[in-house]
Design a protein around this motif. Structure first.
Motif, PDB file in Angstrom:
ATOM      1  N   MET A  51       0.805  -0.985  -0.116  1.00  0.00           N
ATOM      2  CA  MET A  51       0.088  -0.304  -0.594  1.00  0.00           C
ATOM      3  C   MET A  51       0.714   0.880   0.185  1.00  0.00           C
ATOM      4  O   MET A  51       0.936   2.571  -0.725  1.00  0.00           O
ATOM      5  CB  MET A  51      -0.968   0.328   1.284  1.00  0.00           C
ATOM      6  N   ARG A  52       2.171   1.186   0.428  1.00  0.00           N
ATOM      7  CA  ARG A  52       2.985   2.537   0.641  1.00  0.00           C
ATOM      8  C   ARG A  52       3.288   2.454  -0.398  1.00  0.00           C
ATOM      9  O   ARG A  52       3.469   4.052  -1.080  1.00  0.00           O
ATOM     10  CB  ARG A  52       4.172   2.509   2.223  1.00  0.00           C
ATOM     11  N   TYR A  68      -6.092  -2.708  -4.847  1.00  0.00           N
ATOM     12  CA  TYR A  68      -5.659  -1.591  -3.354  1.00  0.00           C
ATOM     13  C   TYR A  68      -6.943  -2.168  -2.766  1.00  0.00           C
ATOM     14  O   TYR A  68      -6.406  -2.088  -1.458  1.00  0.00           O
ATOM     15  CB  TYR A  68      -5.918  -0.657  -4.056  1.00  0.00           C
ATOM     16  N   GLY A  76      -6.138  -4.977   7.154  1.00  0.00           N
ATOM     17  CA  GLY A  76      -7.230  -4.926   8.591  1.00  0.00           C
ATOM     18  C   GLY A  76      -7.367  -6.512   9.070  1.00  0.00           C
ATOM     19  O   GLY A  76      -6.679  -6.501   9.922  1.00  0.00           O
ATOM     20  N   TRP A 139     -11.376  -3.448   6.682  1.00  0.00           N
ATOM     21  CA  TRP A 139     -11.861  -4.957   7.520  1.00  0.00           C
ATOM     22  C   TRP A 139     -12.997  -5.129   8.281  1.00  0.00           C
ATOM     23  O   TRP A 139     -14.108  -5.789   8.810  1.00  0.00           O
ATOM     24  CB  TRP A 139     -10.555  -5.184   8.771  1.00  0.00           C
ATOM     25  N   TYR A 382      -6.365  10.311   6.779  1.00  0.00           N
ATOM     26  CA  TYR A 382      -6.019   9.575   7.647  1.00  0.00           C
ATOM     27  C   TYR A 382      -5.340  10.062   8.958  1.00  0.00           C
ATOM     28  O   TYR A 382      -4.902   8.963   9.466  1.00  0.00           O
ATOM     29  CB  TYR A 382      -4.519   9.603   6.736  1.00  0.00           C
ATOM     30  N   HIS A 389      -3.014   3.436  14.231  1.00  0.00           N
ATOM     31  CA  HIS A 389      -1.714   2.778  14.089  1.00  0.00           C
ATOM     32  C   HIS A 389      -0.690   3.241  15.598  1.00  0.00           C
ATOM     33  O   HIS A 389      -0.020   2.302  15.941  1.00  0.00           O
ATOM     34  CB  HIS A 389      -1.042   2.876  12.747  1.00  0.00           C
ATOM     35  N   LEU A 392      -2.419   0.679  18.163  1.00  0.00           N
ATOM     36  CA  LEU A 392      -2.111  -0.940  17.706  1.00  0.00           C
ATOM     37  C   LEU A 392      -0.801  -1.243  18.161  1.00  0.00           C
ATOM     38  O   LEU A 392      -0.171  -2.073  19.036  1.00  0.00           O
ATOM     39  CB  LEU A 392      -2.468  -1.341  16.420  1.00  0.00           C
ATOM     40  N   PHE A 436       4.306   7.029  10.981  1.00  0.00           N
ATOM     41  CA  PHE A 436       3.092   7.520  10.670  1.00  0.00           C
ATOM     42  C   PHE A 436       2.124   8.707  11.409  1.00  0.00           C
ATOM     43  O   PHE A 436       1.259   9.407  11.153  1.00  0.00           O
ATOM     44  CB  PHE A 436       2.221   6.508  11.461  1.00  0.00           C
ATOM     45  N   ARG A 450      -9.008   4.497   2.398  1.00  0.00           N
ATOM     46  CA  ARG A 450      -8.894   4.102   1.819  1.00  0.00           C
ATOM     47  C   ARG A 450      -9.363   4.298   0.317  1.00  0.00           C
ATOM     48  O   ARG A 450     -10.345   4.545  -0.204  1.00  0.00           O
ATOM     49  CB  ARG A 450     -10.671   3.683   2.115  1.00  0.00           C
ATOM     50  N   VAL A 451      -8.379   5.530  -0.131  1.00  0.00           N
ATOM     51  CA  VAL A 451      -8.389   5.786  -1.732  1.00  0.00           C
ATOM     52  C   VAL A 451      -6.850   4.733  -2.309  1.00  0.00           C
ATOM     53  O   VAL A 451      -5.949   4.613  -1.467  1.00  0.00           O
ATOM     54  CB  VAL A 451      -8.810   7.464  -1.828  1.00  0.00           C
TER      55      VAL A 451
END
Ligand code: HEM
Ligand SMILES: [Cu+2]
Length: 851
Positions: A51-52, A68, A76, A139, A382, A389, A392, A436, A450-451
């Motif tokens: 993703m990154r 994607y 997730g 997710w 974001y 993150h 988590l 992050f 989520r784009v």
């Protein structure tokens, strides 16, 4: 080694060669589990890096939007369901018995079954990505996107694959609850148990109540997808918000479910390196329990932007802020302990500190977004990705890495490199923050999550590039850890026993460790026995405590009372077997074939998994022992067989049924939820035809029949005891004088009647909807009645099978008047069953009348 030790060793020997995989011992299963969960973490991490890469530069088309979506969904889902929850259960399966001086958990084969289910389900779910059919609904899987607009197999893979894994998680939770409550060493009262065990107890209870609503939601959604029952279809009276509620009733506790056990690791590490007992033990326990409770009252903060009434937003906002208090208490206790103690610096402790600091930052952004007006701005940007993150990774990953450094010597006898560890620490800490922190900024200036890409020149370019660089730095940190974990350490001498000079029981393990868990089961009178009890290790090693021998060659551990840990039973636990693995394969088949709508194959697997599980229960549980009591050492004699609330099997059934009832209550909640959102529920008419219900009579008849069946079950339990030997002197229980003490027919008759009534109850429950031609696809009302009926019929069916099982046990002399654990457990199931039928019957029959 003396003779006793040799016998003990033989009983606990782990099988060799290919039979190794039949091991069920907690140390083996726990290790496999940990490694598998860690492998899934690496997979999830690779997805994150993909993703990154995609997001590093604007207008990138390296991935298609479709790809994607699959990648972020799987990232997730893998992180939450295949890594965070399982790894903590895995570590607990591995270490909890050692922390409590138990030889094993009470149901080793259940742990093994859970592990194999997890592995099979995990590979299945992850594998879908390689065929381009991965789930892509996030997710959180919000309908109607995942019901109406994604008609491919992806959502089914998510729903069925992950339900399968959730069931494994619940199995592990049951095991851990019974383990902490019943398998402690004598003397270890509840206020002496290691903090880790407290946390795990809280978390396992949370799993028990949090996962079932999600499983209920999965069931509803799968029914909607496969059979068109419109639970979430607004056009036919359904409501997508029901899913959101069920998902987040699970989803919010989930974040504490993954956070608390990691903190539990911290609670073990901190006192060791501070060289002093943890400060504020009681406060920490209270705070952990409080966090657990509170976390069930916060779920709506994930739904601030769904148009809920202001009052509920206010309440949930306040409650969300309140959870900062117990969390703060725990962190202050850790800091206080570090301040009082004489701290020795090392890699494990560095990661603890990294975890606490990171988590605090994430907690602070959490306090921000719990304020609804702020959340309106930040929602789905974001900023949220940054927040979640920090929590988590700070709350879960760093503490787990700390745990790796701390427990590595206990598991392998070797040590990870301190020097490399310090470098890894810096690489990870810097990498993480570089990755992050910028997300908060890109989120604040409006970048949605989520784009798959974004246009250049809007201020997103730089923070995204920085994030990607940070993510790769973090990735390098993990590679370094991985290298250190797996690099051959042949030349490094074995560490000495209890390398860190810790005070808790797990460190009594020898190096290299023996499979028996502990040489003899100690009497524990303090929280840090290795520090505070004189000659403790010597007495353990010389076999001066309980169960130092295995005279019968069986695996034995001790069961003690729930609160005071008074010895109650010498429990025989089953040894190696392939049955759990085979059962898991077939159970997996049910879910995997079900996903592809190959229902006949699923049915066959279901049959075989049923046969395997029955074989396993038949051969492995509630065995009548060769003698009723056994001398376990120190002049103590304990029963080898108990039934009812004294038995671990009873507890397992009770706890499982609490989870089961929670799922059922979630379905009932759905029914009433529709009532609250509709003006008229049930509607008289919809789409030009009358909305049929089950009618009043038949559901009530079903409830009545189930009640009668339940009475018959109670009689069966009683009559099974005819001729029972006296429990106390002078005891003439039960029926002496009325029926000859060797008679068994009343028992069988009661069972037969109960079965007959049970089947009649199923039939009448089905007959109501059938007679009125109720069509589950017509309206959400008919669908919610149908799902309650379906659920109840299935449960009654299982109840009948259990009765047949109990009768067969008696027939084949695996159960008798004195050894009645099976019948007692079946009766316990029936208590819950009758409640289920009565609730279903009255709700679907009477509610339409009062509404
Ligand atoms: C190891 C470094 C990690 C990186 C670089 C990373 C990166 C990302 C990114 C970029 C997203 C946003 C996707 C999007 O909205 O388009 C995301 C979402 C997410 N991540 Fe991570 N992540 C990492 C670790 C973790 C861990 C350890 C967990 C959980 C234990 C986790 C859980 C999640 C969740 C739940 C989402 C939301 C997915 C969704 O919106 O459906 N991540 N991650
Ligand atoms: Cu939440």
């Amino acid at each position: 080694m003396d003779e006793r030790a040799i016998r003990l060793l033989k009983a606990w020997q782990t099988p060799k060669g290919w039979r190794y995989w039949s091991a069920v011992n907690n140390s083996e299963v726990g290790l496999w589990y940990t490694l598998a969960a860690f492998a899934f973490f690496l997979f999830g991490g690779v997805l994150a890096l993909i993703m990154r890469i995609q997001l590093a530069v604007p207008d990138n088309d390296w991935l298609t939007p479709e790809q994607y979506n699959q990648v972020f969904t799987m990232h997730g889902s893998v992180m939450m369901f295949l890594f965070a929850v399982p790894i903590l259960e895995a570590i607990s399966i591995m270490l909890l018995p050692e922390m409590m001086g138990a030889r094993d958990l009470p149901f080793p084969r259940l742990s093994a079954y859970g592990f194999w289910c997890f592995l099979i389900g995990g590979i299945f779910v992850c594998g879908s990505l390689f065929f381009g059919v991965g789930p892509r609904g996030g997710w959180f899987m919000y309908p109607p996107m995942t019901t109406e607009y994604q008609t491919d197999v992806g959502p089914d893979i998510w729903l069925l694959g992950l339900s399968f894994i959730e069931i494994a998680s619940i199995a592990a939770a049951v095991e851990l609850i019974v383990g902490t409550l019943k398998c402690r060493p004598p003397g270890m009262r509840l206020n002496l148990i290691p903090l880790y065990a407290w946390y795990i107890l809280v978390v396992a209870v949370m799993i028990l109540f949090a996962f079932p609503p999600l499983i209920a939601g999965d069931l509803l959604m799968e029914l909607e997808r496969a059979m068109d029952w419109p639970f979430f279809d607004a056009e036919r009276g359904g409501d997508p918000m029901l899913w959101q509620h069920l998902f987040w009733i699970f989803g919010h506790p989930e974040v504490y479910i993954v956070f608390l056990p990691s903190i539990a690791l911290v609670a073990m590490i901190v006192p060791t390196f501070a060289r002093t007992p943890m400060a504020g033990y009681g406060w920490i326990v209270l705070a952990a329990v409080g966090t657990g409770f509170l976390s069930f009252g916060l779920w709506v903060h994930h739904m601030f932007t769904t148009g809920l009434p202001g009052i509920s937003i206010g309440i949930f906002s306040a409650a969300s802020e309140a959870v900062a208090i117990p969390t703060g208490v725990q962190i202050f206790c850790f800091i206080a302990t570090l301040l009082i103690g004489r701290v020795t610096k090392n890699a494990a402790l560095l990661f603890v500190l990294a975890g606490l600091a990171t988590f605090i930052i994430g907690g602070l952004t959490g306090v921000m977004i719990a304020i609804a007006p702020f959340d309106y701005q930040a929602h789905d940007t974001y900023f949220i990705v940054g927040h979640l993150h920090y929590v988590l990774v700070g709350g879960t990953i760093f503490p787990i890495v700390a745990g790796f450094y701390y427990y590595y010597p206990l598991v392998t006898g070797k040590q990870l490199s301190e020097r490399l560890g310090t470098i890894t620490f810096w690489v990870m800490l810097i990498g993480f923050n570089v990755a992050f922190f910028p997300m908060h900024i890109s989120g604040m200036i409006g970048m949605p999550r989520r784009v798959y890409t974004y246009p250049g020149g809007m201020g997103f370019d730089l923070p995204n590039m920085i994030s990607t660089i940070g993510a790769f730095t973090l990735g390098i940190g993990f590679l370094m850890l991985l290298y250190d974990v797996f690099r051959p350490k042949g030349k490094q001498p074995l560490v000495k026993r209890n390398v860190w000079n810790a005070g808790t029981l797990e460190w009594s393990g020898e190096v290299p460790d023996k499979p028996w868990g502990i040489r003899s089961i100690p009497i524990v009178t303090t929280r840090y026995p290795l520090w505070e009890q004189d000659n403790f290790l010597r007495d353990v090693d010389e076999g001066n405590f309980y169960l130092p021998d295995a005279e019968e060659g069986l695996r034995e551990t001790m069961v003690t009372s729930t609160v005071d840990a008074e010895p109650m039973q010498c429990l025989r636990v089953p040894g190696p077997s392939f049955l759990p693995m085979v059962a898991a394969l077939f159970t997996g088949g049910v879910f995997i074939f079900g996903t592809y709508h190959w229902y006949w194959a699923a049915g066959i697997c279901g049959l075989f998994s049923f046969i395997t599980i029955v074989t396993w229960l038949w051969t492995g549980t509630a065995k009548i022992p060769e003698k009723d009591t056994k001398a376990v050492g120190l002049d103590l004699t304990l029963p080898t067989y108990v039934s009812g609330p004294a038995a671990v099997g009873w507890w397992a059934m009770f706890i499982t049924m609490l989870g089961d009832m929670t799922a059922f209550v979630s379905l009932v909640f759905g029914y009433f939820f529709f009532w609250t959102v509709h003006d008229e529920f049930p509607p008289a008419e919809f789409d030009g035809r009358a909305v049929a219900g089950p009618g009043m009579v038949w559901p009530l008849v079903a409830a009545g029949l189930a009640g009668a069946a339940w009475v018959a079950v109670l009689l069966a339990r009683r009559w099974n005891r005819i001729g029972q030997g006296p429990k106390e002197p002078g005891d003439k229980f039960p029926a002496e004088g009325i029926i000859a003490s060797s008679t068994t027919w009343p028992f069988y008759v009661a069972i037969a009647i109960a079965c007959g009534l049970g089947i009649a109850s199923v039939a009448s429950l089905f007959y109501g909807p059938l007679k009125n031609e109720m069509d589950p696809t017509h309206h959400a009302y008919s669908a919610s009645v149908s799902v309650l009926v379906l659920w109840t019929m299935l449960h009654t069916g299982v109840g009948v099978l259990m009765l047949i099982y109990a009768a067969a046990r008696r027939l084949f002399r695996k159960m008798d008047a004195d050894h009645d654990a099976d019948m007692v457990n079946v009766t316990l199931y029936w208590h819950f069953l009758v409640l289920t039928v009565v609730i279903t019957g009255t709700v679907i029959a009477l509610f339409p009348e009062v509404a």
